[in-house]
Design a protein around this motif. Structure first.
Motif, PDB file in Angstrom:
ATOM      1  N   HIS A   1      -9.410  52.836 113.461  1.00 15.10           N
ATOM      2  CA  HIS A   1      -9.326  54.240 112.774  1.00 15.10           C
ATOM      3  C   HIS A   1      -7.767  54.231 112.333  1.00 15.10           C
ATOM      4  O   HIS A   1      -7.410  54.876 111.175  1.00 15.10           O
ATOM      5  N   TRP A   2      -6.580  53.530 113.016  1.00 14.63           N
ATOM      6  CA  TRP A   2      -5.287  53.789 112.314  1.00 14.63           C
ATOM      7  C   TRP A   2      -5.223  53.131 111.062  1.00 14.63           C
ATOM      8  O   TRP A   2      -4.349  53.827 110.219  1.00 14.63           O
ATOM      9  N   ALA A   3      -5.926  51.954 110.883  1.00 13.52           N
ATOM     10  CA  ALA A   3      -5.808  51.246 109.522  1.00 13.52           C
ATOM     11  C   ALA A   3      -6.229  52.167 108.481  1.00 13.52           C
ATOM     12  O   ALA A   3      -5.711  52.018 107.091  1.00 13.52           O
ATOM     13  N   VAL A   4      -7.494  52.654 108.665  1.00 13.66           N
ATOM     14  CA  VAL A   4      -8.041  53.581 107.415  1.00 13.66           C
ATOM     15  C   VAL A   4      -7.133  54.671 107.464  1.00 13.66           C
ATOM     16  O   VAL A   4      -7.173  55.050 106.344  1.00 13.66           O
ATOM     17  N   ALA A   5      -6.539  55.218 108.236  1.00 10.07           N
ATOM     18  CA  ALA A   5      -5.755  56.594 108.157  1.00 10.07           C
ATOM     19  C   ALA A   5      -4.472  56.101 107.260  1.00 10.07           C
ATOM     20  O   ALA A   5      -3.947  57.022 106.476  1.00 10.07           O
ATOM     21  N   ASN A   6      -4.213  54.756 107.279  1.00 11.07           N
ATOM     22  CA  ASN A   6      -2.919  54.514 106.683  1.00 11.07           C
ATOM     23  C   ASN A   6      -3.391  53.571 105.291  1.00 11.07           C
ATOM     24  O   ASN A   6      -2.479  53.231 104.603  1.00 11.07           O
ATOM     25  N   SER A   7      -4.640  53.562 104.848  1.00 10.53           N
ATOM     26  CA  SER A   7      -5.189  52.844 103.947  1.00 10.53           C
ATOM     27  C   SER A   7      -4.427  53.344 102.331  1.00 10.53           C
ATOM     28  O   SER A   7      -4.115  52.309 101.791  1.00 10.53           O
ATOM     29  N   ALA A   8      -4.133  54.423 102.449  1.00  4.93           N
ATOM     30  CA  ALA A   8      -3.581  54.786 100.788  1.00  4.93           C
ATOM     31  C   ALA A   8      -2.118  54.518 100.835  1.00  4.93           C
ATOM     32  O   ALA A   8      -1.789  53.834  99.920  1.00  4.93           O
ATOM     33  N   ALA A   9      -1.473  54.947 101.847  1.00  2.97           N
ATOM     34  CA  ALA A   9      -0.197  54.609 102.190  1.00  2.97           C
ATOM     35  C   ALA A   9       0.457  53.051 101.987  1.00  2.97           C
ATOM     36  O   ALA A   9       1.277  52.799 101.559  1.00  2.97           O
ATOM     37  N   LEU A  10      -0.545  52.146 102.524  1.00  5.92           N
ATOM     38  CA  LEU A  10      -0.250  50.870 102.770  1.00  5.92           C
ATOM     39  C   LEU A  10      -1.080  49.749 101.631  1.00  5.92           C
ATOM     40  O   LEU A  10      -1.035  48.550 101.828  1.00  5.92           O
ATOM     41  N   HIS A  11      -2.123  50.452 101.049  1.00 11.85           N
ATOM     42  CA  HIS A  11      -2.813  49.921 100.079  1.00 11.85           C
ATOM     43  C   HIS A  11      -3.811  48.798 100.755  1.00 11.85           C
ATOM     44  O   HIS A  11      -3.838  47.514 100.550  1.00 11.85           O
ATOM     45  N   ILE A  12      -4.552  49.529 101.881  1.00 12.99           N
ATOM     46  CA  ILE A  12      -5.436  48.557 102.516  1.00 12.99           C
ATOM     47  C   ILE A  12      -6.822  48.505 101.850  1.00 12.99           C
ATOM     48  O   ILE A  12      -7.112  49.690 101.450  1.00 12.99           O
TER      49      ILE A  12
END
Length: 313
Positions: A259-270
């Motif tokens: 969930h942390w990765a999804v929350a940061n998806s836009a910022a980190l281009h995931i």
């Protein structure tokens, strides 16, 4: 016979300039909307925390990053889920989960902490990781804070002029904390558009390390250069901070990281996050978390071994 007056050029020039000004305003507005859409700031909430009982809370990508950071800092310190709920409700009230560079007097950041009152320098309190850490540091000093009403515990830390204001954020904070601590599986998603910018696994690792601590990262390198693979394991800190059955379990830890990765998806281009036989993918019409082709009945234990984060290429 009186001569007929000839029309002057002034009215025409006036209409021309008005048309040019109107076009300029429209172009500026269109540019603003486009920038806001790309950044996720003005296109409306695009991330959602949804509980298994049907509750839902929507937030922007910027708010999602900040909420995930607050949760990660709390669990990495061994704080129970209730502490994360208190922190999230406080940040919702103080800043709307936005890292504000202004506030009442010298108040700054997610928690509107005041450098003049000993919370740290202005630069420090504008760092979400530092600010969340200071909040938990003060919260942990309150005797039996986990038994206190949320408003009382938050007020003991913040000393706000409006102590009852935290109460209205408790339902949303509880929903967010259940998702971001991983207790509620596959409950956090973002409708992220597929970015044209390439992601950097090194940036993902650096952000993970800042939020969760160095122990979250594996010692070896990933087989795929565009992937970050996180072995899922509990830590002593999480076990100590456990407040309910299942808190600190391997499965919960995995969903917390996912969930942390999804929350940061836009910022980190995931582009993609995979865990426990489910997958979230940016820029698709699929369900937020869908079964993967590799999922096999009874393989939940194998699928829970690691979280895979794939960045845009």
């Amino acid at each position: 016979m009186c001569p007929v007056s000839q029309p002057t050029a002034a009215p025409r020039r006036g209409r021309f300039f008005r048309i040019v000004a109107a076009v300029a305003v429209l172009l500026a507005l269109a540019g603003y909307v486009l920038v806001q859409y790309i950044s996720g700031g003005g296109s409306g909430p695009r991330c959602t925390a949804q509980s298994s009982t049907g509750g839902r809370y929507r937030l922007s990508p910027e708010q999602a990053v900040n909420a995930a950071t607050i949760s990660a800092v709390g669990t990495s310190r061994g704080m129970p889920e209730h502490a994360v709920t208190i922190a999230l409700a406080t940040a919702l009230q103080e800043s709307g989960l936005l890292n504000l560079d202004h506030g009442d007097r010298d108040s700054l950041g997610l928690f509107q902490q005041r450098p003049s009152q000993g919370w740290g320098t202005a630069r420090q309190v504008m760092d979400p990781v530092y600010a969340a850490g200071k909040f938990y540091e003060h919260l942990a000093k309150i005797p039996d804070y986990s038994r206190l009403p949320l408003t009382v515990a938050a007020q003991e830390v913040q000393r706000s002029g409006f102590p009852q204001a935290y109460a209205k954020h408790q339902p949303d904070a509880e929903l967010l904390s259940a998702a971001l601590t991983g207790r509620d599986p596959a409950s956090f998603s973002c409708a992220a558009t597929k970015s044209s910018l390439a992601g950097d696994p090194a940036a993902v690792r650096a952000a993970l390390k800042r939020a969760f601590g160095a122990g979250v990262l594996p010692t070896g390198k990933s087989a795929q250069p565009s992937e970050v693979r996180l072995p899922v394991r509990t830590t002593a800190a999480r076990a100590v901070g456990a407040a309910a059955p299942g808190t600190g379990s391997v499965q919960q830890r995995g969903w917390e990281l996912a969930h942390w990765a999804v929350a940061n998806s836009a910022a980190l281009h995931i582009q993609r996050v995979s865990y426990a036989g489910r997958e979230w993918t940016a820029g698709t019409n699929q369900a937020p978390w869908h079964r993967t082709d590799t999922w096999r009945s009874g393989a939940a234990g194998q699928g829970a071994a690691e979280v895979r984060i794939t960045v845009m290429k």
